[in-house]
Each structure stands twice: as C-alpha cells, then as structure tokens.
Design an enzyme around this catalytic site. Structure first.
Site, PDB file in Angstrom:
ATOM      1  N   GLY A  42       0.834  -1.191   0.000  1.00  0.00           N
ATOM      2  CA  GLY A  42       0.000   0.000   0.000  1.00  0.00           C
ATOM      3  C   GLY A  42       0.869   1.241   0.000  1.00  0.00           C
ATOM      4  O   GLY A  42       2.044   1.194  -0.372  1.00  0.00           O
ATOM      5  N   ARG A  43       0.314   2.355   0.442  1.00  0.00           N
ATOM      6  CA  ARG A  43       1.081   3.604   0.467  1.00  0.00           C
ATOM      7  C   ARG A  43       1.906   3.770   1.728  1.00  0.00           C
ATOM      8  O   ARG A  43       2.818   4.589   1.775  1.00  0.00           O
ATOM      9  CB  ARG A  43       0.148   4.795   0.279  1.00  0.00           C
ATOM     10  CG  ARG A  43      -0.278   4.944  -1.169  1.00  0.00           C
ATOM     11  CD  ARG A  43      -0.948   6.268  -1.444  1.00  0.00           C
ATOM     12  NE  ARG A  43      -2.308   6.248  -0.947  1.00  0.00           N
ATOM     13  CZ  ARG A  43      -2.857   7.223  -0.246  1.00  0.00           C
ATOM     14  NH1 ARG A  43      -2.180   8.297   0.064  1.00  0.00           N
ATOM     15  NH2 ARG A  43      -4.107   7.141   0.157  1.00  0.00           N
TER      16      ARG A  43
ATOM     17  N   GLU B  53       5.848   3.910   1.772  1.00  0.00           N
ATOM     18  CA  GLU B  53       6.451   5.106   1.181  1.00  0.00           C
ATOM     19  C   GLU B  53       6.930   6.083   2.252  1.00  0.00           C
ATOM     20  O   GLU B  53       7.997   6.678   2.136  1.00  0.00           O
ATOM     21  CB  GLU B  53       5.423   5.782   0.279  1.00  0.00           C
ATOM     22  CG  GLU B  53       5.878   7.081  -0.346  1.00  0.00           C
ATOM     23  CD  GLU B  53       4.786   7.703  -1.176  1.00  0.00           C
ATOM     24  OE1 GLU B  53       4.499   8.898  -0.958  1.00  0.00           O
ATOM     25  OE2 GLU B  53       4.208   7.000  -2.032  1.00  0.00           O
TER      26      GLU B  53
ATOM     27  N   CYS C 198       4.026  -6.384  -2.333  1.00  0.00           N
ATOM     28  CA  CYS C 198       3.638  -5.188  -3.070  1.00  0.00           C
ATOM     29  C   CYS C 198       4.675  -4.080  -2.892  1.00  0.00           C
ATOM     30  O   CYS C 198       5.797  -4.201  -3.337  1.00  0.00           O
ATOM     31  CB  CYS C 198       2.233  -4.771  -2.647  1.00  0.00           C
ATOM     32  SG  CYS C 198       1.468  -3.551  -3.721  1.00  0.00           S
ATOM     33  N   HIS C 199       4.312  -2.975  -2.233  1.00  0.00           N
ATOM     34  CA  HIS C 199       5.243  -1.882  -1.969  1.00  0.00           C
ATOM     35  C   HIS C 199       6.025  -2.090  -0.665  1.00  0.00           C
ATOM     36  O   HIS C 199       6.884  -1.277  -0.328  1.00  0.00           O
ATOM     37  CB  HIS C 199       4.497  -0.544  -1.919  1.00  0.00           C
ATOM     38  CG  HIS C 199       4.059  -0.056  -3.263  1.00  0.00           C
ATOM     39  ND1 HIS C 199       3.000  -0.620  -3.951  1.00  0.00           N
ATOM     40  CD2 HIS C 199       4.532   0.933  -4.057  1.00  0.00           C
ATOM     41  CE1 HIS C 199       2.832   0.002  -5.099  1.00  0.00           C
ATOM     42  NE2 HIS C 199       3.751   0.946  -5.195  1.00  0.00           N
TER      43      HIS C 199
ATOM     44  N   TYR D 157       5.576  -5.228  -6.215  1.00  0.00           N
ATOM     45  CA  TYR D 157       4.750  -4.634  -7.253  1.00  0.00           C
ATOM     46  C   TYR D 157       5.712  -4.102  -8.311  1.00  0.00           C
ATOM     47  O   TYR D 157       6.773  -3.553  -7.975  1.00  0.00           O
ATOM     48  CB  TYR D 157       3.876  -3.517  -6.663  1.00  0.00           C
ATOM     49  CG  TYR D 157       2.844  -3.056  -7.649  1.00  0.00           C
ATOM     50  CD1 TYR D 157       1.781  -3.887  -7.995  1.00  0.00           C
ATOM     51  CD2 TYR D 157       2.949  -1.822  -8.267  1.00  0.00           C
ATOM     52  CE1 TYR D 157       0.845  -3.488  -8.930  1.00  0.00           C
ATOM     53  CE2 TYR D 157       2.012  -1.411  -9.194  1.00  0.00           C
ATOM     54  CZ  TYR D 157       0.956  -2.247  -9.528  1.00  0.00           C
ATOM     55  OH  TYR D 157       0.029  -1.855 -10.462  1.00  0.00           O
TER      56      TYR D 157
END
Length: 192
Positions: free
Chosen positions: A90-91, A94, A120-121, A140
């Site tokens: 997800g975000r 980050e 993913c991330h 991802y």
C-alpha cells in the site's frame, strides 16, 4: 499443530487493506501471535487502510478500506522478542521508510536471518533499510527500479501477480493476489 511463533507486522495509514487484514487473519488462524505496530500509535489505536484493485487501467485504483487494529505499542517494541517480520504494501511503506526506528527493526530481522515477508510496496522498507544488496526480491512492478538501484535482483512476477519468491529468509510477492503462495511460503519458514 505447529509451533506458535511471534510475528511483528509493521503498518501505517493507507496500508493496503487485503495485505494487512488477510495475512493477519491467516497467521492467527495458523495459531501464530501477530503483533501489529505503527509509529506514533499504541495498542487500541487503528490505521486507515486503502483497497487497491486491478481494473484494466495503467495502474491500480484506490478505494477507502477498513480500520485496522494496532495491537502493540510501537515505542516499546523489542524486535528481538519476535520470530519473524511481515511488511504489507500500500502507500504506508512510502513514508514508513523515513522512520529510522522502522528501518532498524527491519535490519534486525535481516541481520539475524529471521523470516521476513514483504508484499507489493512493502519491499520499499527493505530497500530503505539497505538489506537487499545481492538479494532477490519480488514486489509490485513499480518498485522494481528501487530494488535494482539498491543492488538487488528484481524477480519478475507472472501476469496474474499471484506468485511468491523465496530466497533464504526472505519471502516476497507482487500484490495481494499472491496471498496463497506468499503466506504458504512464509508459514513454511516460520515452522522450519
């Protein structure tokens, strides 16, 4: 019955809903003790999740998800008390990668060769912690340049984003469609 393990899960606001909820539930179902933590939060708090879907656009779409419960106090977590680490995507990765305590936690699991699962991330935390040099890692596809720049080898997923890659203590996958393979391989490392 398998030996119960303590698993640390690092999340933050806008973690991908399926990538936090489903692995948490699967690991608890397998009788592991999963503790969820987030910088600046304590047990009883929640984070907001986001649901990412693949609907034929050039990238995934994002919709509001559920509230996800935090079960541990981030400020007092001792990584040595855990057998393994799981990093959803997800975000959240980050900005979590900007937190030195988060990165120190990731380094602990890498340096002690404890199982690490990232999806993913999530590998953005592995990159920022500096633990991917000469390692193979799936993610991802948009994270591939970061893995390569960190000295790692990006492992291209299949077209369905439903495969997991295992190298030593590291289990990585491209997105939530890989949950069956990703959690199966992570669980194998936990009980081996």
């Amino acid at each position: 019955m398998t030996a119960k393990k303590r698993v640390l899960m690092i999340v933050g606001d806008f973690v991908e809903d399926y990538e936090a909820m489903v692995p948490y539930q699967m690991l608890v179902m397998l009788e592991h003790d999963v503790v969820t933590v987030c910088p600046g939060k304590a047990a009883g708090d929640t984070v907001m999740t986001a649901i990412h879907d693949f609907e034929g656009h050039q990238t995934y779409t994002e919709k509001p998800g559920h509230r996800f419960a935090i079960t541990g106090d981030f400020a007092s977590i001792v990584p040595a008390d855990f057998d393994a680490l799981i990093i959803p995507g997800g975000r959240a990765p980050e900005y979590l990668r900007l937190d030195e305590k988060v990165l120190a936690m990731v380094r602990h699991f890498a340096e002690t060769n404890k199982p690490i699962a990232a999806v993913c991330h999530g590998p953005q935390l592995l990159v920022a912690a500096g633990v991917l040099e000469n390692r193979q890692c799936s993610s991802y596809p948009a994270v591939a340049p970061e893995i390569t720049a960190a000295g790692g080898t990006y492992m291209q997923p299949g077209p369905g984003l439903d495969t997991a890659h295992v190298e030593g203590n590291l289990v990585t996958a491209p997105a939530w469609p890989a949950h069956p393979a990703w959690i199966r391989e992570f669980h194998r490392l936990l009980i081996s």
